[in-house]
Design an enzyme around this catalytic site. Structure first.
Site, short mmCIF file in Angstrom:
data_model
loop_
_atom_site.label_atom_id
_atom_site.label_comp_id
_atom_site.label_asym_id
_atom_site.label_seq_id
_atom_site.Cartn_x
_atom_site.Cartn_y
_atom_site.Cartn_z
N GLY A 17 0.89 -1.41 0.10
CA GLY A 17 -0.21 0.19 -0.06
C GLY A 17 0.79 1.32 0.05
O GLY A 17 0.45 2.16 0.69
N TYR A 142 -15.63 -2.41 8.53
CA TYR A 142 -14.41 -2.12 8.38
C TYR A 142 -13.70 -2.62 9.77
O TYR A 142 -12.65 -3.10 9.66
CB TYR A 142 -14.23 -0.70 8.12
CG TYR A 142 -12.80 -0.12 8.18
CD1 TYR A 142 -12.05 0.41 9.33
CD2 TYR A 142 -11.90 -0.39 7.20
CE1 TYR A 142 -10.82 1.04 9.44
CE2 TYR A 142 -10.68 -0.02 7.15
CZ TYR A 142 -10.04 0.74 8.07
OH TYR A 142 -8.95 1.24 8.20
N ARG A 215 -13.19 13.67 18.27
CA ARG A 215 -11.95 12.85 17.60
C ARG A 215 -10.48 13.14 17.85
O ARG A 215 -10.21 14.21 18.23
CB ARG A 215 -12.07 12.91 16.18
CG ARG A 215 -13.48 12.26 15.46
CD ARG A 215 -13.22 10.76 15.41
NE ARG A 215 -14.75 10.23 14.93
CZ ARG A 215 -15.95 10.19 15.44
NH1 ARG A 215 -15.95 10.53 16.92
NH2 ARG A 215 -17.07 9.89 14.99
O1 GFB Z 1 -13.55 11.49 9.64
P1 GFB Z 1 -14.80 10.72 9.71
O2 GFB Z 1 -15.58 10.59 8.30
O3 GFB Z 1 -14.99 9.48 10.21
O4 GFB Z 1 -16.06 11.67 10.40
P2 GFB Z 1 -14.93 8.73 11.67
C1 GFB Z 1 -15.52 12.35 11.67
C2 GFB Z 1 -16.61 13.24 12.21
O5 GFB Z 1 -16.44 14.43 11.50
C3 GFB Z 1 -18.05 12.60 12.09
C4 GFB Z 1 -18.05 14.72 11.30
O6 GFB Z 1 -18.69 12.97 13.23
C5 GFB Z 1 -18.71 13.42 10.96
O7 GFB Z 1 -20.15 13.48 11.02
N1 GFB Z 1 -17.76 15.67 9.99
C6 GFB Z 1 -18.28 16.84 9.97
C7 GFB Z 1 -17.46 15.41 8.70
N2 GFB Z 1 -18.27 17.34 8.60
C8 GFB Z 1 -17.71 16.17 7.94
C9 GFB Z 1 -17.24 16.28 6.55
O8 GFB Z 1 -17.19 16.97 5.55
N3 GFB Z 1 -16.83 15.10 5.96
C10 GFB Z 1 -16.35 13.96 6.94
N4 GFB Z 1 -15.78 12.72 6.61
N5 GFB Z 1 -16.85 13.90 8.38
C11 GFB Z 1 -14.16 6.56 10.54
C12 GFB Z 1 -14.51 5.18 10.35
O9 GFB Z 1 -15.02 7.32 11.41
O10 GFB Z 1 -12.89 6.90 11.13
C13 GFB Z 1 -13.47 4.45 9.50
O11 GFB Z 1 -15.75 5.31 9.59
C14 GFB Z 1 -12.19 4.53 10.15
O12 GFB Z 1 -13.77 3.18 9.54
C15 GFB Z 1 -11.67 6.05 10.38
O13 GFB Z 1 -12.00 3.96 11.34
C16 GFB Z 1 -10.56 6.37 11.06
O14 GFB Z 1 -13.88 8.83 12.59
O15 GFB Z 1 -16.36 8.94 12.23
#
Ligand code: GFB
Length: 314
Positions: A17, A142, A215
């Site tokens: 990767g 995942y 986070r």
């Molecule tokens: O980073 P994210 O997509 O993944 O979302 P997770 C983190 C938080 O940010 C969530 C908010 O509460 C989203 O609702 N958020 C706010 C956003 N605005 C946005 C936006 O524009 N884009 C995104 N993407 N989020 C993942 C897992 O969860 O974490 C994977 O689904 C993996 O499997 C990864 O473990 C590290 O942190 O919620």
């Protein structure tokens, strides 16, 4: 006191990767080490195919495997394709571990994610909280694949005497990330949205969910350094968390990104988009007890990632 002193000098190190966020950081970090790099694009070897994986490992004979190949994505991408995230990550891990065993690879490192822990796990989450409660539904596919990967490492170690270890990094960010608004994680997504609002003069940027989840963010160069440290000094059945030991609410992250970009607009919220798990801060005491801690601060990391994004067509 570390588990082991594994000598990397002269080793053939396969970075599976190598073109992804983590893989590229590993190539940067390993450039400083006396190792020989082994890489292959997915067009050359498809790790979801057992025969291709075993032929590649038998032909290239690496001494070390860092399994940084994965199908990854943010909360929306995960929620939308749970079967794909489960299948691809499951078979890639299984094919890679078995091929490394068959070819006597001296050290194998598997990489997971802190979404393996229960949705309601105590915060910060120690390694022992694994499988103690229900998972967060939006990324169950995942998470199960990553739990299977760390169990593969543990059981191959136990049955076959293979030196396989598993690291569980928290949310990662940095240069070479996915910045696609639909598939990316929150930090790159907000960097792009706020950067574009700053460029266009837009007065608002929309956040998904409520902005209240928290986070933890680890710069990918810190993770790469932790992987090299673990290659040298970690050799144990239990997986090891890799994080920074502090987290931030999404709404506060958004404001921090706006400050770094120099945009003073307002954030709106889309409640139809998922919040995902409320919090997933990891307990970093095991790895810090072994002698490794993260060094890149969040504001510093956001600033350098924004510079990279702007230099690469952002
Ligand atoms: O980073 P994210 O997509 O993944 O979302 P997770 C983190 C938080 O940010 C969530 C908010 O509460 C989203 O609702 N958020 C706010 C956003 N605005 C946005 C936006 O524009 N884009 C995104 N993407 N989020 C993942 C897992 O969860 O974490 C994977 O689904 C993996 O499997 C990864 O473990 C590290 O942190 O919620």
């Amino acid at each position: 006191m570390t588990d082991v002193d594994f000598d990397l000098a002269g080793r053939r190190v396969w970075v599976a990767g190598h073109t992804g966020l983590v893989g590229r950081a590993l190539l940067r970090r390993l450039a400083d080490e006396p190792v020989e790099l082994v890489t292959a694009r997915s067009a050359e070897v498809d790790l979801t195919r057992q025969d291709e994986t075993e032929e590649f490992v038998a032909r290239t004979r690496p001494d070390v495997c860092i399994m940084a190949a994965a199908r990854v994505g943010g909360v929306h991408a995960n929620r939308s394709a749970q079967a794909t995230f489960l299948y691809d990550n499951l078979v890639m891990a299984a094919n890679t571990v078995e091929a490394c065993r068959r070819n006597d690879v001296a050290k194998t490192v598997l990489l997971g994610s802190t979404c393996i822990y229960p949705r309601e796990a105590p915060q910060p989450m120690p390694e022992s909280s694994l499988l103690t409660g229900p998972l967060e539904e939006t990324n169950e596919g995942y998470a199960i694949a990553k739990i299977a990967a760390l169990e593969l490492a543990k059981m191959y170690r136990r049955q076959h005497g293979m030196d396989a270890i598993a690291l569980m990094p928290t949310n990662l960010y940095g240069p070479g990330d996915d910045f696609d608004p639909q598939t990316s994680h929150v930090l790159p997504a907000l960097l792009r949205k706020v950067h574009e609002a700053h460029e266009s003069g837009a007065e608002t940027v929309e956040l998904w969910g409520t902005g209240t989840p928290r986070r933890e963010f680890l710069h990918v160069d810190d993770l790469a350094d932790a992987v090299v440290f673990a290659l040298r000094h970690v050799s144990r059945e239990q997986h090891v968390n890799v994080g920074v030991g502090r987290d931030i609410a999404i709404a506060d992250l958004a404001r921090l990104i706006a400050d770094v970009v120099g945009w003073d607009g307002d954030f709106t919220f889309d409640p139809d988009m998922p919040d995902g798990t409320p919090r997933k801060l990891v307990d970093v005491s095991v790895l810090s007890g072994l002698g490794w801690t993260a060094s890149i601060g969040l504001e510093e990391g956001i600033r350098s990632t924004l510079a990279w994004y702007r230099d690469h067509g952002g």
